[in-house]
Design an enzyme around this catalytic site. Structure first.
Site: not given
Ligand code: ATP
Ligand code: LTN
Length: 332
Positions: A114, A196, A199
């Protein structure tokens, strides 16, 4: 006495929920919710470690509550709440940050990622983020933390902090375990299968969101990056794009990766992408429809998060009082 074990997990309302969060985390929350006492939160305090637009944060937080319920989390059986409405999290976080080492925080992969992506806003909250996450978990004496693979390191640090604290003051905190799915723990971007699905990176076309329309989902899968070979074969190193689609299909269709490989042997990528798209559309259809219905009932959502915060605060304050006493703060 209630013998059920405890779960806590959360997601930052930093954007629309993705298929990654659903398969990596929420799907397991729903599966575990009958056998555990569960606390599921909107981690809005974590979300502001990256700059958020206030109106969007407010809207996304409410949408996320509707989506949690639409995914199958019954608010009568699960405590659904907004992190900032339970001040004990912030209070415990301060205490725990005094038992968390600079070196430990410096090693966190999420902090490094980040900071690289937000070089103009490497704030102190982004750095101490894991102390707040440890507080979220430890304040409920959680046994299990269902998350995707990327959060494993934070749960491990939480255990280290809890162990350190217990070593000084006796058994105050339960040591939590991460609960990570075997398939779907790290869904990759459809446009760049080496990174990954996230969002906060939605404009790349690599993301599928829970509220996306069927035609948009089908288009995203049709355009998904694969390779010049034509065989549907699981090989994360050589065929990361296809392997990612296979994981998605396997979880969405309730099959194993091996069965998926057999089913699509001798069929081309076109057929396969169509099938993955259809499986995801059907998986998400009820979620999207129910979430849309719930979102139009603001009074109901308000009732859910208000009651959720009350229940959560009751448990959280018990742990906080115990911690304050142990460390020597004068009691009221
Ligand atoms: P941001 O982009 O704002 O960091 P994010 O999409 O990575 O958000 P989080 O809020 O960080 O999502 O994650 C929510 C939950 O979903 C966490 O438990 C995280 O491990 C899981 N998660 C997020 N993205 C993935 C992915 N691509 N595959 C599997 N699990 C995920
Ligand atoms: N850091 C997590 C969100 C999160 C969380 C938590 C997950 C905040 N507090 C407590 C599990 C338990 C993320 O980025 N996905």
């Amino acid at each position: 006495m209630d013998e059920k074990k405890i779960i806590l997990s959360g997601i930052k309302p930093s954007g629309a929920l993705t298929l990654g969060s659903y398969l990596g985390a929420i799907k397991n929350w729903v599966e575990l919710s009958d056998t555990y006492n569960c606390y599921y939160m909107m981690a809005d305090m974590h979300a502001i470690t990256i700059r958020q637009d206030p109106a969007a944060l407010r809207r996304t937080t409410l949408e996320q509550i509707a989506q949690y319920i639409a995914c199958g989390l019954d608010p009568d059986k699960n405590v659904i709440f907004i992190q900032s409405q339970v001040p004990a999290h912030a209070e415990l976080s301060w205490v725990l940050s005094c038992y968390t080492m600079f070196g430990e925080l410096s090693r966190m992969t999420q902090f490094k990622d980040k900071s690289a992506k937000n070089a103009d806003n490497i704030n102190a909250g982004l750095f101490t983020y894991p102390a707040l996450m440890a507080a979220d978990i430890l304040i409920y004496q959680a046994d299990l933390v269902p998350v995707g693979d990327d959060q494993k390191q934070h749960v491990e640090l939480t255990r280290d902090i809890a162990g350190r604290f217990n070593g000084i003051y006796g058994d105050v905190f339960k040591l939590p375990e991460p609960f990570i799915p075997k398939v779907g723990a790290r869904i990759m971007s459809l446009q760049d299968p080496t990174s990954k699905m996230s969002k906060s990176e939605q404009d790349t076309g690599g993301c599928v969101c829970l509220m996306d329309k069927p035609e948009d989902i089908m288009r995203a899968f049709k355009r998904a990056v694969t390779d010049s070979d034509t065989r549907v074969r699981y090989d994360v190193k050589e065929k990361p794009g296809v392997s990612n689609l296979m994981q998605i299909y396997a979880v969405a269709a309730g099959k194993s990766v091996i069965e998926t490989e057999k089913d699509f042997d001798c069929r081309g990528y076109g057929d396969f992408k169509q099938a993955v798209g259809e499986a995801v559309v059907e998986l998400l259809r009820p979620v999207r429809e129910e979430a849309a219905r719930l979102l139009s009932d603001k009074a109901y959502l308000e009732k859910v998060y208000t009651e959720g915060a009350e229940k959560a605060a009751y448990t959280a304050n018990k742990t906080l009082r115990k911690v304050y006493k142990k460390i020597g703060f004068v009691q009221k």
